[in-house]
Write a protein that holds these residues in place. Structure first.
Motif, mmCIF file in Angstrom:
data_model
loop_
_atom_site.group_PDB
_atom_site.id
_atom_site.type_symbol
_atom_site.label_atom_id
_atom_site.label_comp_id
_atom_site.label_asym_id
_atom_site.label_seq_id
_atom_site.Cartn_x
_atom_site.Cartn_y
_atom_site.Cartn_z
ATOM 1 N N ASN A 1 0.904 -1.030 0.165
ATOM 2 C CA ASN A 1 0.209 -0.054 0.212
ATOM 3 C C ASN A 1 0.736 0.829 -0.270
ATOM 4 O OD1 ASN A 1 -2.186 -1.247 -0.063
ATOM 5 N ND2 ASN A 1 -2.688 -1.584 2.098
ATOM 6 N N GLU A 2 1.898 1.041 0.679
ATOM 7 C CA GLU A 2 2.699 2.491 0.812
ATOM 8 C C GLU A 2 3.773 2.583 -1.152
ATOM 9 O OE1 GLU A 2 5.674 1.943 3.772
ATOM 10 O OE2 GLU A 2 4.783 2.120 5.341
ATOM 11 N N ASN A 3 3.424 1.620 -1.253
ATOM 12 C CA ASN A 3 4.259 1.972 -2.716
ATOM 13 C C ASN A 3 3.079 2.497 -3.301
ATOM 14 O OD1 ASN A 3 6.855 0.699 -3.144
ATOM 15 N ND2 ASN A 3 6.713 -0.817 -1.615
ATOM 16 N N ALA B 1 -3.696 9.409 -17.362
ATOM 17 C CA ALA B 1 -3.138 9.297 -15.048
ATOM 18 C C ALA B 1 -4.000 9.204 -14.783
ATOM 19 C CB ALA B 1 -2.167 9.961 -15.653
ATOM 20 N N GLN B 2 -4.930 9.611 -14.653
ATOM 21 C CA GLN B 2 -6.007 8.988 -13.619
ATOM 22 C C GLN B 2 -6.967 8.260 -13.796
ATOM 23 O OE1 GLN B 2 -8.336 12.400 -15.786
ATOM 24 N NE2 GLN B 2 -8.498 13.998 -14.775
ATOM 25 N N HIS B 3 -7.142 7.597 -15.076
ATOM 26 C CA HIS B 3 -7.463 6.174 -14.359
ATOM 27 C C HIS B 3 -6.314 5.117 -13.695
ATOM 28 C CE1 HIS B 3 -9.334 6.519 -18.752
ATOM 29 N NE2 HIS B 3 -11.006 6.981 -18.144
ATOM 30 N N CYS B 4 -5.045 5.306 -14.232
ATOM 31 C CA CYS B 4 -4.007 4.434 -13.359
ATOM 32 C C CYS B 4 -4.865 4.807 -11.651
ATOM 33 C CB CYS B 4 -3.141 4.222 -13.705
ATOM 34 S SG CYS B 4 -1.944 4.312 -15.229
ATOM 35 N N GLU B 5 -4.534 6.196 -11.366
ATOM 36 C CA GLU B 5 -4.809 6.411 -10.246
ATOM 37 C C GLU B 5 -6.611 5.880 -9.549
ATOM 38 O OE1 GLU B 5 -4.993 10.837 -7.582
ATOM 39 O OE2 GLU B 5 -5.105 11.476 -10.757
ATOM 40 N N ALA B 6 -7.022 6.639 -10.182
ATOM 41 C CA ALA B 6 -8.600 5.830 -9.692
ATOM 42 C C ALA B 6 -8.464 3.999 -9.445
ATOM 43 C CB ALA B 6 -9.755 6.044 -11.188
ATOM 44 N N THR C 1 -9.173 2.542 -5.498
ATOM 45 C CA THR C 1 -10.280 2.002 -5.676
ATOM 46 C C THR C 1 -9.433 0.867 -4.744
ATOM 47 O OG1 THR C 1 -11.572 2.718 -7.775
ATOM 48 C CG2 THR C 1 -11.652 0.240 -6.278
ATOM 49 N N HIS C 2 -8.439 -0.004 -4.846
ATOM 50 C CA HIS C 2 -7.848 -0.786 -4.333
ATOM 51 C C HIS C 2 -7.407 0.044 -2.497
ATOM 52 C CE1 HIS C 2 -5.793 -4.411 -2.762
ATOM 53 N NE2 HIS C 2 -4.157 -3.233 -2.682
ATOM 54 N N LEU C 3 -6.734 0.729 -2.863
ATOM 55 C CA LEU C 3 -6.558 1.369 -0.761
ATOM 56 C C LEU C 3 -7.473 1.638 0.094
ATOM 57 C CD1 LEU C 3 -3.540 3.703 -2.103
ATOM 58 C CD2 LEU C 3 -3.432 1.531 -1.239
ATOM 59 N N GLU C 4 -9.125 1.804 -0.993
ATOM 60 C CA GLU C 4 -10.336 1.850 -0.201
ATOM 61 C C GLU C 4 -11.000 0.777 -0.555
ATOM 62 O OE1 GLU C 4 -12.385 5.947 -1.955
ATOM 63 O OE2 GLU C 4 -10.473 7.333 -1.251
ATOM 64 N N GLY C 5 -10.681 -0.232 -0.993
ATOM 65 C CA GLY C 5 -11.415 -1.194 -0.743
ATOM 66 C C GLY C 5 -11.024 -2.666 0.088
ATOM 67 N N ASP C 6 -12.175 -3.146 0.344
ATOM 68 C CA ASP C 6 -12.441 -4.765 1.203
ATOM 69 C C ASP C 6 -11.057 -4.935 0.555
ATOM 70 O OD1 ASP C 6 -14.347 -4.311 1.998
ATOM 71 O OD2 ASP C 6 -15.644 -5.263 -0.368
ATOM 72 N N TYR C 7 -10.411 -4.842 0.015
ATOM 73 C CA TYR C 7 -9.045 -6.298 -0.132
ATOM 74 C C TYR C 7 -7.426 -5.148 0.179
ATOM 75 C CZ TYR C 7 -12.171 -9.219 -2.036
ATOM 76 O OH TYR C 7 -12.866 -10.257 -1.838
ATOM 77 N N ALA D 1 -2.375 -8.550 1.626
ATOM 78 C CA ALA D 1 -0.684 -8.377 1.050
ATOM 79 C C ALA D 1 -0.870 -9.354 -0.324
ATOM 80 C CB ALA D 1 0.051 -9.325 1.681
ATOM 81 N N VAL D 2 -1.755 -7.402 -0.858
ATOM 82 C CA VAL D 2 -2.572 -8.434 -2.719
ATOM 83 C C VAL D 2 -1.628 -7.363 -3.154
ATOM 84 C CG1 VAL D 2 -4.034 -7.946 -2.039
ATOM 85 C CG2 VAL D 2 -3.421 -9.698 -4.715
ATOM 86 N N CYS D 3 -1.450 -6.873 -4.684
ATOM 87 C CA CYS D 3 -1.645 -6.188 -5.695
ATOM 88 C C CYS D 3 -2.601 -6.577 -6.504
ATOM 89 C CB CYS D 3 -0.111 -5.533 -5.516
ATOM 90 S SG CYS D 3 -0.451 -4.144 -7.330
#
Length: 116
Positions: A46-48, A75-80, A84-90, A94-96
């Motif tokens: 998550n830090e990365n 860039a906006q799509h990548c950011e989104a 989405t991942h960082l605010e999501g359930d997973y 330890a998964v990217c």
């Protein structure tokens, strides 16, 4: 480059600086994405991803202004995807997600088409 970009005083200097920074920023984003992919802890992953997201945010905010709106959208799509991942359930696992890597790869390719 978009021909509709207004001719503002100093815009050429800003565009040149943007392009100079783009190569370095592209590399940093890719490095952080790969570090997240290879990460072993949720915290490290998550830090990365947060660091990559921060850099993408800067690019997304500037790209359109200096004549590269498509790059800004990419860039906006990548950011989104990252948000989405960082605010999501997973985010606590330890998964990217592979989707993030795919979006980052698309962004890197878009940068390569601009920066020669």
């Amino acid at each position: 480059m978009n021909a509709l970009v207004p001719k503002m005083p100093g815009l050429d200097r800003i565009r040149h600086r943007f392009l100079d920074l783009l190569a370095e920023r592209k590399m940093l984003i890719a490095q952080h994405a790969l570090a997240a992919w290879d990460g072993e802890t949720a915290e490290g992953i998550n830090e990365n991803l947060e660091t990559a997201c921060s850099i993408l945010h800067k690019i997304a905010g500037t790209a359109g202004t200096v004549g590269y709106p498509e790059l800004g959208i990419t860039a906006q799509h990548c950011e989104a995807q990252i948000i989405t991942h960082l605010e999501g359930d997973y985010a606590d696992l330890a998964v990217c997600p592979g989707e993030i890597i795919w979006f980052i790869d698309t962004f890197v390719e878009a940068c390569d088409s601009i920066v020669v």
